[in-house]
Design an enzyme around this catalytic site. Structure first.
Site, PDB file in Angstrom:
ATOM      1  N   HIS A  68       0.827  -1.207   0.000  1.00 45.94           N
ATOM      2  CA  HIS A  68       0.000   0.000   0.000  1.00 45.94           C
ATOM      3  C   HIS A  68       0.858   1.251   0.000  1.00 45.94           C
ATOM      4  O   HIS A  68       1.912   1.304   0.639  1.00 45.94           O
ATOM      5  CB  HIS A  68      -0.961   0.013   1.196  1.00 45.94           C
ATOM      6  CG  HIS A  68      -0.308  -0.063   2.546  1.00 45.94           C
ATOM      7  ND1 HIS A  68       0.070   1.060   3.252  1.00 45.94           N
ATOM      8  CD2 HIS A  68       0.043  -1.117   3.323  1.00 45.94           C
ATOM      9  CE1 HIS A  68       0.607   0.694   4.407  1.00 45.94           C
ATOM     10  NE2 HIS A  68       0.610  -0.618   4.467  1.00 45.94           N
ATOM     11  N   ASP A  70      -0.605   4.223   0.846  1.00 47.06           N
ATOM     12  CA  ASP A  70      -1.134   5.147   1.851  1.00 47.06           C
ATOM     13  C   ASP A  70      -0.431   4.967   3.187  1.00 47.06           C
ATOM     14  O   ASP A  70       0.059   3.892   3.530  1.00 47.06           O
ATOM     15  CB  ASP A  70      -2.648   4.987   2.008  1.00 47.06           C
ATOM     16  CG  ASP A  70      -3.073   3.603   2.473  1.00 47.06           C
ATOM     17  OD1 ASP A  70      -2.529   2.602   1.951  1.00 47.06           O
ATOM     18  OD2 ASP A  70      -3.941   3.509   3.367  1.00 47.06           O
ATOM     19  N   ASP A 101       6.427   1.423   7.028  1.00 49.83           N
ATOM     20  CA  ASP A 101       5.072   0.936   6.751  1.00 49.83           C
ATOM     21  C   ASP A 101       4.410   1.775   5.669  1.00 49.83           C
ATOM     22  O   ASP A 101       3.647   2.680   5.979  1.00 49.83           O
ATOM     23  CB  ASP A 101       4.254   0.989   8.043  1.00 49.83           C
ATOM     24  CG  ASP A 101       2.921   0.289   7.936  1.00 49.83           C
ATOM     25  OD1 ASP A 101       2.707  -0.444   6.949  1.00 49.83           O
ATOM     26  OD2 ASP A 101       2.077   0.471   8.838  1.00 49.83           O
ATOM     27  N   GLU A 135      -5.178   0.755   2.550  1.00 55.35           N
ATOM     28  CA  GLU A 135      -4.926  -0.317   3.510  1.00 55.35           C
ATOM     29  C   GLU A 135      -5.018   0.198   4.934  1.00 55.35           C
ATOM     30  O   GLU A 135      -5.514  -0.501   5.819  1.00 55.35           O
ATOM     31  CB  GLU A 135      -3.537  -0.924   3.265  1.00 55.35           C
ATOM     32  CG  GLU A 135      -3.310  -2.263   3.965  1.00 55.35           C
ATOM     33  CD  GLU A 135      -2.844  -2.160   5.412  1.00 55.35           C
ATOM     34  OE1 GLU A 135      -2.925  -3.156   6.148  1.00 55.35           O
ATOM     35  OE2 GLU A 135      -2.393  -1.061   5.816  1.00 55.35           O
ATOM     36  N   HIS A 349       3.744   3.693  12.588  1.00 54.80           N
ATOM     37  CA  HIS A 349       2.668   4.574  13.054  1.00 54.80           C
ATOM     38  C   HIS A 349       3.127   5.544  14.143  1.00 54.80           C
ATOM     39  O   HIS A 349       2.306   6.299  14.676  1.00 54.80           O
ATOM     40  CB  HIS A 349       1.451   3.772  13.553  1.00 54.80           C
ATOM     41  CG  HIS A 349       0.754   3.004  12.490  1.00 54.80           C
ATOM     42  ND1 HIS A 349      -0.548   2.571  12.611  1.00 54.80           N
ATOM     43  CD2 HIS A 349       1.166   2.568  11.262  1.00 54.80           C
ATOM     44  CE1 HIS A 349      -0.901   1.909  11.514  1.00 54.80           C
ATOM     45  NE2 HIS A 349       0.129   1.901  10.687  1.00 54.80           N
TER      46      HIS A 349
END
Length: 377
Positions: A68, A70, A101, A135, A349
């Site tokens: 992904h 995003d 990520d 995602e 994150h």
């Protein structure tokens, strides 16, 4: 400072502010690199979500890299040591939102394909990339829709390697070969609102539900198995009341199961209803299934990934089904073998997300070795 092709591409991808569902032209950048290799790119967009299906070859077997573009929101940018979309390498680490990520993995996909195709232009089967910008968000218009479209035209993936950050301490120390299922419950318990001074004229749903919630929290749903830990139940939200002198008329409770293959969504729903009914509650209960559990046992893909890690790093790997959900939950039901293999997940994150710069080159080399083991003639 001279940077490797993988690091250069990762930096270019991180510079694009692709917060869900915005792709910010990341997929176009990837296709600029893939088209000269003979990949045919197909935009498969749904709603606000951009998806890319890129394929080199028309025959099977098909090895697909999935990922992904995003990223999650940055949080307060003032808390970052540098702007999150202005990537920087410091002390051997690449910093920026998406470094781990999973824009680092996307860059490693592309450069692994570049080297493999240069060495094996007439490889077996097909190489594909399935890339979404949905995602990290609702995941309604991303991979699941692409998979449905591919299935409708009978276009199959035999193997799928997802670049999610699976590693714990060093790149390649963990391969995720399965994931638990995720089942959400939204419970409303009904009572009778009233004055706290006159409880005999009311019915407090917090009081009536508390024993049932305790029973749910104490239940042993299963013991897990050799591949999965035991199913877990967690309450995620409890809400009731309008003021200090008012007995609430309703209680809402949100909860989640992360469940293994010893249970099904249906079996868990049935057992929850039995517990609630045994306590005589008046309630409504809605369910949302985020994903069923899946497992890819040892076979051609797991073996190729394990052997590639050993060949590139000189270190063994282990299989795991821990962690949250991934887009593998949409791909595995098609019959494809699915694994997740990506960088270390320690900072995903978080503020100052980063990845060890040399790990991306190692990851690219592992991906290339997997291509060799599965598709080289």
């Amino acid at each position: 400072m001279s940077l490797s092709p993988t690091l250069e591409l990762a930096i270019e991808l991180i510079r694009r502010r692709s917060v869900t569902p915005d792709d910010a032209d990341c997929q176009a950048l990837m296709m600029q690199r893939l088209s000269p290799l003979g990949f045919e790119g197909e935009a498969m967009n749904f709603g606000e979500v951009q998806n890319l299906w890129a394929r080199r070859g028309t025959e099977g077997p098909v090895l697909a890299f999935a990922g992904h573009t995003d990223v999650v929101p940055t949080g307060p940018e003032k808390n970052w040591s540098q702007p999150p979309f202005e990537p920087a390498i410091r002390d051997g680490y690449l910093y920026g939102r998406g470094a781990a990520d999973m824009k680092g993995s996307l860059a490693a996909f592309v450069t692994a394909c570049e080297r493999f195709v240069a060495k094996h232009p007439d490889h077996k089967g097909s190489i594909a990339l399935l890339i979404t910008s949905d995602e990290e968000g609702p995941a309604h218009d991303g991979t699941v829709k692409v998979v449905d479209a591919l299935e409708a035209r009978n276009e199959k993936m035999d193997w799928c390697l997802i670049g999610e950050p699976s590693s714990t301490h060093r790149v390649g120390d963990i391969i995720k070969n399965g994931r638990r299922g995720s089942l959400h419950g939204y419970l409303t318990v009904h009572g009778i609102q009233g004055h706290v001074a006159y409880p005999h004229l009311a019915e407090n749903p917090v009081h009536t539900a508390a024993p049932a919630l305790d029973a749910l929290a104490r239940t042993q749903w299963d013991d897990g198995n050799e591949f999965f830990p035991a199913t877990t139940f967690q309450i995620t939200k409890v809400e009731a009341g309008t003021g200090s002198n008012v007995i609430p008329g309703e209680l809402t409770v949100h909860f989640n199961f992360r469940y293994c293959t010893e249970n099904t969504a249906d079996s868990l729903q049935q057992r929850v209803a039995e517990i609630l009914d045994s306590h005589g509650l008046k309630y409504d209960l809605q369910w949302h299934l985020s994903g069923q559990p899946f497992l890819t046992d040892r076979g051609s893909l797991v073996d190729a990934a394990s052997q590639a890690i050993q060949a590139v790093t000189g270190e063994p790997t282990e299989l795991s089904t821990s962690g949250g959900t991934s887009d593998g939950r949409f791909i595995a039901p098609t019959g494809a073998q699915v694994v997740e293999l990506g960088p270390v997940n320690a900072t995903i994150h978080k503020i100052d997300e980063c990845v060890k710069a040399e790990d991306l080159d190692t990851l690219s080399a592992i991906y290339e070795e997997i291509l060799v083991r599965l598709l080289a003639k």
